[in-house]
Scaffold this active site. Sequence first.
Site, PDB file in Angstrom:
ATOM      1  N   LYS A  39       0.837  -1.205   0.000  1.00 18.75           N
ATOM      2  CA  LYS A  39       0.000   0.000   0.000  1.00 18.75           C
ATOM      3  C   LYS A  39       0.872   1.256   0.000  1.00 18.75           C
ATOM      4  CE  LYS A  39      -1.774   1.665   4.071  1.00 18.75           C
ATOM      5  NZ  LYS A  39      -1.541   3.113   4.236  1.00 18.75           N
ATOM      6  N   ASN A  40       1.841   1.289   0.919  1.00 12.25           N
ATOM      7  CA  ASN A  40       2.612   2.521   1.098  1.00 12.25           C
ATOM      8  C   ASN A  40       3.546   2.801  -0.064  1.00 12.25           C
ATOM      9  OD1 ASN A  40       1.267   2.889   3.446  1.00 12.25           O
ATOM     10  ND2 ASN A  40       2.975   2.373   4.809  1.00 12.25           N
ATOM     11  N   CYS A  78      -5.335   8.935   9.507  1.00 12.39           N
ATOM     12  CA  CYS A  78      -5.352   8.132  10.743  1.00 12.39           C
ATOM     13  C   CYS A  78      -5.177   9.021  11.975  1.00 12.39           C
ATOM     14  CB  CYS A  78      -4.159   7.182  10.741  1.00 12.39           C
ATOM     15  SG  CYS A  78      -4.494   5.557  10.134  1.00 12.39           S
ATOM     16  N   ARG A 107       1.407  13.938  13.454  1.00  9.96           N
ATOM     17  CA  ARG A 107       1.602  13.783  12.020  1.00  9.96           C
ATOM     18  C   ARG A 107       1.665  15.121  11.297  1.00  9.96           C
ATOM     19  NH1 ARG A 107      -1.270   8.476   9.712  1.00  9.96           N
ATOM     20  NH2 ARG A 107       0.779   8.234   8.823  1.00  9.96           N
ATOM     21  N   ASP A 157       4.165   0.082  12.126  1.00 11.25           N
ATOM     22  CA  ASP A 157       2.964  -0.525  11.545  1.00 11.25           C
ATOM     23  C   ASP A 157       2.793  -1.994  11.942  1.00 11.25           C
ATOM     24  OD1 ASP A 157       2.331   1.870  10.382  1.00 11.25           O
ATOM     25  OD2 ASP A 157       2.952   1.323   8.357  1.00 11.25           O
ATOM     26  N   ARG A 198      -9.093  -0.094   4.219  1.00 14.38           N
ATOM     27  CA  ARG A 198      -8.188   0.911   3.659  1.00 14.38           C
ATOM     28  C   ARG A 198      -6.880   0.274   3.199  1.00 14.38           C
ATOM     29  NH1 ARG A 198      -6.298   4.883   7.642  1.00 14.38           N
ATOM     30  NH2 ARG A 198      -4.835   4.993   5.925  1.00 14.38           N
TER      31      ARG A 198
END
Length: 426
Positions: free
Chosen positions: A26-27, A120, A125, A311, A403
């Site tokens: 995903k990232n 999130c 962040r 993660d 997601r």
Amino acid sequence: MGSANEVIVVHGNGNLAGEVAVSGAKNSALKLMAASVLGRGVTTLRNVPLIDDIDVMGEVLAYLGATVSRTDHVLTIDTASLTRNETPYELVTKMRASIAVLGPLIGRFGEARVAMPGGCQIGARNIDMHLVGLEALGVVFDVDHGIIVAHTPQGLHGAQVTLEFPSVGATENMLMAAVCAEGETVIDNAAREPEIADLCNMLNEMGAKISGIGTSSIHVEGVPVSQLHPCDHTTVGDRIEAGTFLAGGALTGGPVTVRGIDPDYLRMAITKLRSLGCEVETDQDWIRVSRTAPLNAIDIQTLPHPGFPTDLQAQFMLLAALGDGLSVITENVFENRFMFAAELMRMGADIDLEEHHALVRGVDGLQGAPVSATDLRAGAALVLAGIIAEGDTTVHGIAHIDRGYEDYVGKLSSLGADVKRVSASA
Ligand code: UD1
């Protein structure tokens, strides 16, 4: 996908065993999609996961005027004639990673407008490092009613920048502007996540000149943006998805084999699995975990790659919750990333939180309970917890899981878990 009205119901006392193929990261895929803005024409991306965040990035690109289409795991993005250089509030608040188009838009147009990010709820962040890095390349920022407005009055020029912290997003945004800045850029204390190497490789396929790939000192020799061209690129495997299934194997005993992942990306997680009492075998593109001994207590601190990934913190906290003795989990990357602990305590875990440390006293077992996915990784870990708990667990808030995990329920079922999605009102 309708996940807002659905929950995942997990029947406990289960096991996970067998093989599972991981999807593309995903990232990585999100940033590769953003990079397509720099190569006017049709980019083909392969091994793109079927997850909601990818759809949101597709919407961001479509808003810019790109034509995005997908056949299974292959995405084509035509950026020949973009009509806008702006990313609106609705999309940026849906997904923080939308901010990844900032660097490419500046590279292509010399200007960009991007709403301040949301995403999130796992800590501050901020994006200060993105902005400082881009400013060093000649970008001037203003804020206009919640929109970050970027200009390049003197054009983009190379610079030597030392990041205060190896931020993944800041490294990527800088890279995607630096590839078309005039002259040489050096990003020191750059993030070293494998997804950044994937992005660098794609940018080089597009005509960029990046060296030091995978190291903390990335060198970029700028080329005119008109020299960058589209390419055909395959996304690397998702190390976090792989690590999640490995945690599942460690939890239940396995054996679980994950395929489509370079074990080198998970070195620290593999070390920790062994410390927990697991057996781990690896080959070029697979990892197998099994366990016959009880789980040990463990100390983990999350750090930028190649340190232990934040993660995977929730998934390994779950393992610690069943370990023999006291484990200490320290979260160094994000603030407030312990919301998972409260949910796990509903299931009988014994955890004390002291600032960014979680003191986890191992218990003999967990009990099924209604719980809520507080973020993507917490959601995935709660489903795993349900698999070994006694009784049924209902996981709410599964939009978070959708997601980032492709067919999580299907993949867990194929490993033997009794897990299903049902309508929340059923
Ligand atoms: C990316 C990943 C995310 C992962 C994280 C760390 C994506 C889409 N997301 O997020 O899954 O957990 O890397 O591996 O790729 N920070 C600042 N100022 C900045 C930038 C970051 O203070 O300008 C702080 C953040 O608040 C956070 C920490 O630095 O506490 C790490 O952030 P960063 O490495 O940038 O992560 P993301 O790119 O947001």
